[in-house]
Write an enzyme that holds these catalytic residues in place. Structure first.
Site, PDB file in Angstrom:
ATOM      1  N   ASP A  21       0.820  -1.224   0.000  1.00 32.65           N
ATOM      2  CA  ASP A  21       0.000   0.000   0.000  1.00 32.65           C
ATOM      3  C   ASP A  21       0.852   1.271   0.000  1.00 32.65           C
ATOM      4  O   ASP A  21       0.642   2.170   0.831  1.00 32.65           O
ATOM      5  CB  ASP A  21      -0.911   0.026   1.241  1.00 32.65           C
ATOM      6  CG  ASP A  21      -1.722  -1.247   1.420  1.00 32.65           C
ATOM      7  OD1 ASP A  21      -2.111  -1.851   0.408  1.00 32.65           O
ATOM      8  OD2 ASP A  21      -1.976  -1.621   2.579  1.00 32.65           O
ATOM      9  N   GLU A 228     -11.267  -0.140  -3.492  1.00 34.80           N
ATOM     10  CA  GLU A 228     -10.457   0.384  -2.378  1.00 34.80           C
ATOM     11  C   GLU A 228      -9.248   1.107  -2.952  1.00 34.80           C
ATOM     12  O   GLU A 228      -9.087   1.222  -4.165  1.00 34.80           O
ATOM     13  CB  GLU A 228     -10.014  -0.750  -1.453  1.00 34.80           C
ATOM     14  CG  GLU A 228      -9.100  -1.766  -2.117  1.00 34.80           C
ATOM     15  CD  GLU A 228      -8.748  -2.969  -1.238  1.00 34.80           C
ATOM     16  OE1 GLU A 228      -9.236  -3.040  -0.092  1.00 34.80           O
ATOM     17  OE2 GLU A 228      -7.995  -3.838  -1.710  1.00 34.80           O
TER      18      GLU A 228
HETATM   19  O1  FUB Z   1      -3.180  -3.615   3.409  1.00 33.77           O
HETATM   20  C1  FUB Z   1      -4.468  -3.863   3.894  1.00 33.77           C
HETATM   21  C2  FUB Z   1      -5.476  -3.558   2.845  1.00 33.77           C
HETATM   22  O2  FUB Z   1      -5.224  -4.338   1.702  1.00 33.77           O
HETATM   23  C3  FUB Z   1      -5.448  -2.153   2.331  1.00 33.77           C
HETATM   24  O3  FUB Z   1      -6.017  -1.224   3.201  1.00 33.77           O
HETATM   25  C4  FUB Z   1      -6.159  -2.340   1.052  1.00 33.77           C
HETATM   26  O4  FUB Z   1      -6.084  -1.253   0.177  1.00 33.77           O
HETATM   27  C5  FUB Z   1      -5.492  -3.586   0.527  1.00 33.77           C
HETATM   28  O5  FUB Z   1      -4.270  -3.303  -0.096  1.00 33.77           O
END
Ligand code: FUB
Length: 326
Positions: A21, A228
């Site tokens: 991320d 996301e």
């Molecule tokens: O790293 C945890 C979660 O996985 C992140 O918040 C999302 O965007 C995905 O990458």
């Protein structure tokens, strides 16, 4: 360590641990990477993201794109966030008037994801967390966008494990779930920040994305709809709202003349990497544009053992982004 520029692209940038991320920001002429810190523990993968049990953050400083990042040490630990319980997920950071504001999600003591802020006088921290989460915040993946008029906007949200699909009009409902078929897709969220950067200055709004025919995306648009990992940036007067499509593993770009949108679907930034999650950031450094992302090649596809990488991306004359492969 100085290496040939092209040799660092698509290479593991943080080999001493797993990380994911990556939010890359340029401060004081250097690139600072704000990643999640994946832990080297064995956990089963599930649709709730229970295997992403991160508990601290490190910040990495890159003098240039041909220099390996330097670990600036522990920037924040979940035990020092008074309201948080578990799962310190994807963060981001912005500077305003000499203070650095670090935004992060975590579950509160009731198990609901909230967004928090922590501050420091330098980009690498350590950061001191505010005692409470941002009022009215929920879900995950904050991205803080500084507009050229001095205004800052937070965009965020993640469905499934990130709980965004459990909300409608900023209100949680136990029966809310991801829309299907022709129902309107869940949108990423945006809110202007207060002058002190610690609270929303307005009710969070939906970032509506339209398809090529001007119709809002729907539940069946799994290869285009928001899932996301939002990243907002501006180039040549246009706002680019970019994100992950989650279960179809794409990074998508959309474009608008207005920071709040509506945004129009543009195309794919990057085809699926190895691993379930796709999460990225885009920054301009010395006149070139770079995509920071992660994959699970080194762990042979263990979804919560990810590695931060980057590569250059290019724009066509019309502002569209040329698709790259991880
Ligand atoms: O790293 C945890 C979660 O996985 C992140 O918040 C999302 O965007 C995905 O990458």
């Amino acid at each position: 360590m100085i290496m040939d520029n092209s040799s660092l692209e698509k290479k593991v940038l943080i080999p001493e641990t797993f990380s994911a991320d990556p939010s890359a920001n340029v401060f004081n002429g250097k690139i600072y990477i704000y990643p999640s810190h994946d832990r080297d523990i064995v956990l089963e993968h599930n649709d709730n993201g229970d295997e992403y049990m991160m508990e601290d953050y490190h910040v990495y400083e890159m003098d240039d794109v041909n220099t390996m990042p330097r670990d600036c040490g522990m920037a924040l630990h979940i035990k020092d966030i008074p309201w948080a319980s578990i799962q310190a997920w994807a963060p981001d950071c912005a500077e305003k008037n000499g203070t650095y504001y670090f935004y992060f999600p975590a579950r509160d003591k009731q198990g609901m994801f909230r967004l928090g802020v922590a501050t420091a006088k330098n980009p690498e921290g350590p950061f001191k967390a505010e005692p409470e989460p941002i009022k009215g915040s929920y879900s995950i993946d904050p991205c803080i966008f500084p507009d050229d008029d001095g205004q800052y906007y937070l965009t965020w949200g993640g469905i499934w494990g990130g709980q965004l699909d459990q909300y409608r009009n900023n209100v949680w409902g136990k029966d809310n779930k991801e829309p299907e078929g022709d129902e309107l897709a869940v949108c990423g969220k945006i809110a202007k920040m207060t002058d002190d950067m610690l609270q929303f200055a307005e009710e969070p709004r939906d970032i509506v994305v339209l398809d090529e025919n001007g119709k809002p995306l729907t539940g069946k648009d799994h290869d285009k709809r928001y899932f996301e990992g939002p990243w907002l940036f501006k180039r040549n007067g246009k706002y680019y709202f970019t994100y992950s499509t989650g279960d179809t593993h794409l990074l998508i770009w959309t474009v608008s003349d207005n920071v709040y949108g509506p945004y129009t679907y543009g195309g794919v930034i990057m085809t699926p990497p190895v691993g379930w999650t796709t999460h990225h950031s885009i920054c301009e450094f010395k006149g070139k544009w770079y995509l920071f992302y992660h994959d699970c090649i080194r762990s042979n596809g263990v979804n919560h053992h990810r590695d931060v990488k980057f590569q250059e991306i290019k724009f066509r004359d019309d502002g569209s982004i040329i698709t790259v492969n991880p």
